[in-house]
Write a protein that holds these residues in place. Structure first.
Motif, short mmCIF file in Angstrom:
data_model
loop_
_atom_site.label_atom_id
_atom_site.label_comp_id
_atom_site.label_asym_id
_atom_site.label_seq_id
_atom_site.Cartn_x
_atom_site.Cartn_y
_atom_site.Cartn_z
N THR A 246 16.87 -29.54 3.24
CA THR A 246 16.48 -29.08 4.63
C THR A 246 15.21 -29.46 4.53
O THR A 246 14.13 -28.64 4.14
N VAL A 247 14.68 -30.54 5.58
CA VAL A 247 13.19 -30.99 5.32
C VAL A 247 12.48 -30.63 6.52
O VAL A 247 12.95 -30.89 7.76
N PHE A 248 11.46 -29.92 6.49
CA PHE A 248 10.59 -29.64 7.61
C PHE A 248 9.64 -30.68 7.91
O PHE A 248 9.12 -30.83 8.99
N ASP B 29 4.67 -29.11 3.42
CA ASP B 29 5.99 -29.51 3.73
C ASP B 29 6.85 -28.71 2.80
O ASP B 29 6.84 -28.48 1.81
N LYS B 30 7.67 -28.07 3.70
CA LYS B 30 8.77 -26.96 3.17
C LYS B 30 10.12 -27.69 3.08
O LYS B 30 10.48 -28.31 4.18
N LEU C 276 11.15 -25.58 -2.07
CA LEU C 276 10.08 -26.26 -2.57
C LEU C 276 8.98 -26.27 -1.39
O LEU C 276 9.19 -26.67 -0.31
N GLU C 277 7.92 -26.05 -1.96
CA GLU C 277 6.60 -26.37 -0.87
C GLU C 277 5.67 -27.29 -1.74
O GLU C 277 5.18 -27.14 -2.65
N ASP D 105 0.01 -30.57 -4.99
CA ASP D 105 0.79 -29.50 -5.63
C ASP D 105 2.13 -28.86 -5.28
O ASP D 105 2.24 -28.83 -4.05
N ILE D 106 3.19 -28.96 -6.11
CA ILE D 106 4.36 -28.29 -5.54
C ILE D 106 4.78 -26.96 -6.30
O ILE D 106 4.19 -26.67 -7.65
#
Length: 823
Positions: free
Chosen positions: A53-55, A61-62, A124-125, A187-188
């Motif tokens: 699910t991409v914001f 970016d979440k 993931l961020e 960074d992730i």
């Protein structure tokens, strides 16, 4: 004509072509001018197992990650209430005395545990180190190639992110690029709502953990003091299983999960901390994400029989050796072999090319936007391809995409409509392969369902399933052992309903090997349970007792409101359909002649349909009032749709009574219910009424958490085209897509009816790839609501009759043959 004028004319024509072409692309593209703030604005990707699910945020970016096999619990213990059927004589005695209040209370004794819950895997961020103002932001999901993309500019530098989730390589890919060399710095971080830990090893970001053992809402987040030694170590965990207390064993059990992330950079530097992985001063970077769980089957312990991290590691390493272009090409080719089978056009549109959320708002105000209607149809097919490719694990209430620790209704398999509605589009919109997830799940249900049939219902042959299920193929009636209301908890007819999906798969594909080796034994088992469950009423007719009509209640003259009764119309409609299709299957296979005779006798002796005093099709055995006349469920109309034993031609009185029922209920209802009603109106050949409700299904609804001065709430469609029940349930999307196909083509094993419920708004158009029963495929275009050219092709060879209005033509085709028909 001078050269300047010619240039200007060409430029105008070019612009016209450009805008009409770009507008036409809106049949396949969702796009927005801003990042998603809420889940209902996000864009979703999936390969049938892994979901993303991409914001699409700029600085942050979440991305929510899901795996369709990550659920709470372990294999169900089907003997949980082994003496439940002992209560049946008392319930039936209460019916003999017409004591429905007592029967209602006694019915609670025929309950078991509730289902387990679908769990979120992680988040993931991607944290970008941007400075400066953002301009020209654009975000899209292209349904035709199952990719998402965002672009934006900062200080003259263009940044691009592309995303897809590959089925061939079982990997998620995120490609980041900048137009200026060395401008990528990010960074992730990885986290989960479940108990988990994060590690960085050899430039791989690892997230691992375990789903809970307990159903909603009893889940609590484990703390370290509750975790036994070796919680994250398989070998120690297996050893501890032998020596720890029962309480500790319960904590150690559960499905493990793993998410592994690695970055491939063409320049710049890979950087990391103890919990983050990133890139410094790069121009291009590709993120590879693999997920896995230890689920290995509905009847196997994921804490003992399966592993997660080794699977994710293997998939990550295999994919990492391949280039971005190679991975993307394989992904698109795989997706398009399903998606491209069907194309739909609904004629000319004057709607402007707007972002999808703005288009929905405009459409909600009554404006024309035929391409938005096509986009919604295409989106339903896209969602099924993306969420239903795992054997034994069908799309759930949210398909594949769940961000919640405690999702609505556990995001489970609700089998009194919702699971089945998810698959109404599988066969007729040419996605038969996606049906396999459900068909194989039915096989799992038949295993636990044999125990349920005997222990809960006293039937020693066949199998039964009830209102809810989960990944463990739970079949018992739910209700937490007597704590829940029978109006939804006590319902044993899911097996009868689901068995009709087996017939649908056969009659659309004509795969006789499947019918013989897998399908028919399941159909027979469902029919055997129905035969054992039926009892005689005082008139000698066969009925079910006890019975409920899913989630609805009656109201008696003395004011009593209840759900438990006998001879419910919905039960008998589903049994009629189950018997009818099982008889046909047995005769095709030329087997079970004696069993067929028994089914035919029982079918003839079922309590008949009744038409009530209001001209409606009675829902109850008696002509009782509904407690809620506009109730969202319409289960007693099952024979009209998805069944086919009520039709305007074969049973005009029952069809008219069904129509009256729908008129009494009205059009204002929730997403999945509206999807069902559109299909029902289509089966009544009322295209304009079906279209009216289809437009209402696309009514704009604000995200659940959004606060506005004039909120738009209720059933409809969220900005990302997700169905608003509310909250989000994917069945409305699937039901709406199926309804469009049903408006264009209806069929049975002998005939194909063209444009049976075509609304005035779709007076011209074309469709290619719609499937019909009998193994046929239809391509046609129409004008002034009349078909002009029809091409029929046959997958296996056969005979059918094409019908349009009062015209009909018999068609006989060989395997693989096509024929053009003109009306």
């Amino acid at each position: 004509m001078n050269l300047t004028f010619m240039k200007k004319t060409f430029f105008v024509l070019l612009l016209t072509f450009y805008y009409t072409t770009i507008s036409a692309q809106s049949k396949n593209v969702l796009w927005y001018k801003q990042p998603a703030e809420f889940f209902e604005e996000s864009l979703v990707l999936g390969n049938g197992k892994m979901g993303a699910t991409v914001f699409g945020g700029v600085n942050l970016d979440k991305i929510y990650l899901n795996d369709i096999t990550l659920w709470s619990g372990e294999p169900v213990y089907p003997y949980m209430n082994s003496n439940a059927s002992n209560n049946l004589p008392a319930i039936r005695d209460a019916f003999n005395k017409e004591d429905y209040k007592l029967a209602e209370e006694l019915n609670k004794k025929i309950q078991g545990k509730n289902s387990e819950s679908y769990a979120p895997l992680g988040t993931l961020e991607i944290k970008n180190h941007h400075t400066g103002e953002v301009s020209n932001y654009y975000r899209e999901l292209d349904l035709s190639n199952a990719t998402s993309k965002i672009t934006y500019e900062i200080n003259g530098v263009k940044f691009t992110r592309e995303y897809f989730v590959s089925a061939p390589d079982q990997i998620m890919i995120i490609k980041l690029t900048s137009s200026k060399k060395g401008a990528l710095n990010f960074d992730i971080e990885s986290s989960s709502l479940l108990e988990s830990k994060v590690e960085i090893k050899k430039n791989v970001l690892s997230l691992s953990g375990r789903a809970p053992m307990h159903e909603n809402p009893g889940y609590f987040k484990y703390t370290q003091e509750y975790l036994p030694a070796g919680y994250f170590d398989r070998e120690k965990a297996l050893a501890n299983l032998k020596k720890e207390t029962l309480k500790e064993q319960k904590i150690i059990k559960g499905t493990r999960f793993a998410s592994l992330l690695k970055i491939k950079n063409t320049d710049g530097t890979i950087v990391n901390t103890d919990t983050t992985l990133g890139v410094k001063n790069a121009t291009e970077a590709i993120i590879y994400v693999a997920v896995a769980t230890s689920f290995t089957g509905f009847d196997k312990s994921p804490s003992i029989d399966g592993v997660a991290e080794p699977i994710a590691k293997k998939e990550l390493n295999n994919a990492f050796t391949k280039s971005y272009d190679k991975l993307k090409a394989a992904h698109i080719a795989d997706h398009q072999k399903f998606y491209n089978r069907v194309t739909l056009d609904l004629g000319k549109t004057t709607a402007p090319d707007l972002p999808t959320d703005e288009r929905l708002l405009r459409y909600a105000d009554g404006k024309e936007d035929k391409n938005l209607e096509i986009l919604y149809f295409n989106y339903g097919r896209y969602l099924l391809i993306s969420s239903s490719r795992t054997i034994g694990v069908p799309a759930n209430l949210q398909g594949l995409w769940n961000p919640y620790l405690n999702p609505p209704w556990s995001s489970n398999y609700t089998m009194n409509i919702n699971l089945e509605e998810n698959y109404w589009l599988a066969e007729n919109t040419n996605l038969s392969e996606m049906h396999q997830s459900l068909l194989s799940f039915i096989k799992n249900l038949s295993v636990t369902g044999k125990v349920t049939a005997e222990t809960f219902y006293g039937v020693k042959s066949g199998w039964a399933a009830a209102h809810n299920s989960d990944i463990w193929a739970m079949t018992n009636p739910v209700g937490q052992f007597g704590k829940e209301d029978p109006m939804w908890a006590c319902w044993p007819m899911a097996g009868a309903w689901l068995s009709t999906h087996i017939w649908e798969h056969y009659i659309f594909t004509k795969n006789q090997d499947y019918l013989k080796n897998e399908g028919y034994p399941l159909m027979k088992g469902a029919a055997e349970f129905c035969m054992g469950w039926l009892v005689e009423d005082k008139k000698g007719n066969l009925i079910t007792a006890p019975s409920t009509s899913p989630e609805n209640q009656y109201k008696l003259a003395d004011g009593f409101v209840g759900a438990t009764m006998y001879g419910g119309t919905a039960d008998l409609a589903m049994i009629r359909e189950c018997f009818d299709k099982t008889i046909k299957a047995a005769k095709i296979l030329n087997i079970d002649a004696e069993f067929v005779k028994k089914m035919e006798a029982d079918l003839a002796n079922l309590h008949p349909y009744q038409i009530g005093k209001k001209g409606n099709l009675q829902e109850w055995y008696f002509d009782w009032d509904d407690n809620d006349p506009k109730h969202r469920h319409q289960s007693h109309l099952f024979g009209l749709f998805p069944g086919d034993h009520i039709t305007p031609l074969k049973t005009p009185d029952l069809a008219e009574a069904s129509k009256k029922t729908l008129e009494i209920k009205g059009d204002e209802t929730t997403g999945w219910s509206k999807g069902w009603r559109i299909n029902l109106w289509a089966r009544l050949w009322d295209g304009n009424r079906a279209y009216k409700m289809f437009r209402e299904l696309l009514r704009y609804v604000d995200p659940d958490g959004k606060k506005t001065e004039t909120p738009r709430r209720g059933g409809g469609t969220y900005p990302n085209l997700f169905d608003a029940h509310p909250p989000f349930q994917i069945d409305g999307n699937f039901g709406g897509t199926a309804a469009v196909a049903e408006m264009l083509v209806q069929s049975d094993e002998n005939e194909i009816r063209l444009l049976p419920a075509l609304p005035d708004a779709w007076s011209e158009g074309s469709v290619k790839g719609i499937c019909a029963r009998g193994g046929f495929e239809i391509e046609m275009n129409w004008n002034n609501k009349k078909p002009e050219k029809v091409i029929v092709s046959s997958k296996n060879g056969g005979k059918t009759t094409l019908i349009y209005g009062d015209k009909n033509q018999e068609v006989v085709l060989k395997k693989g043959e096509k024929k053009e028909i003109n009306f």
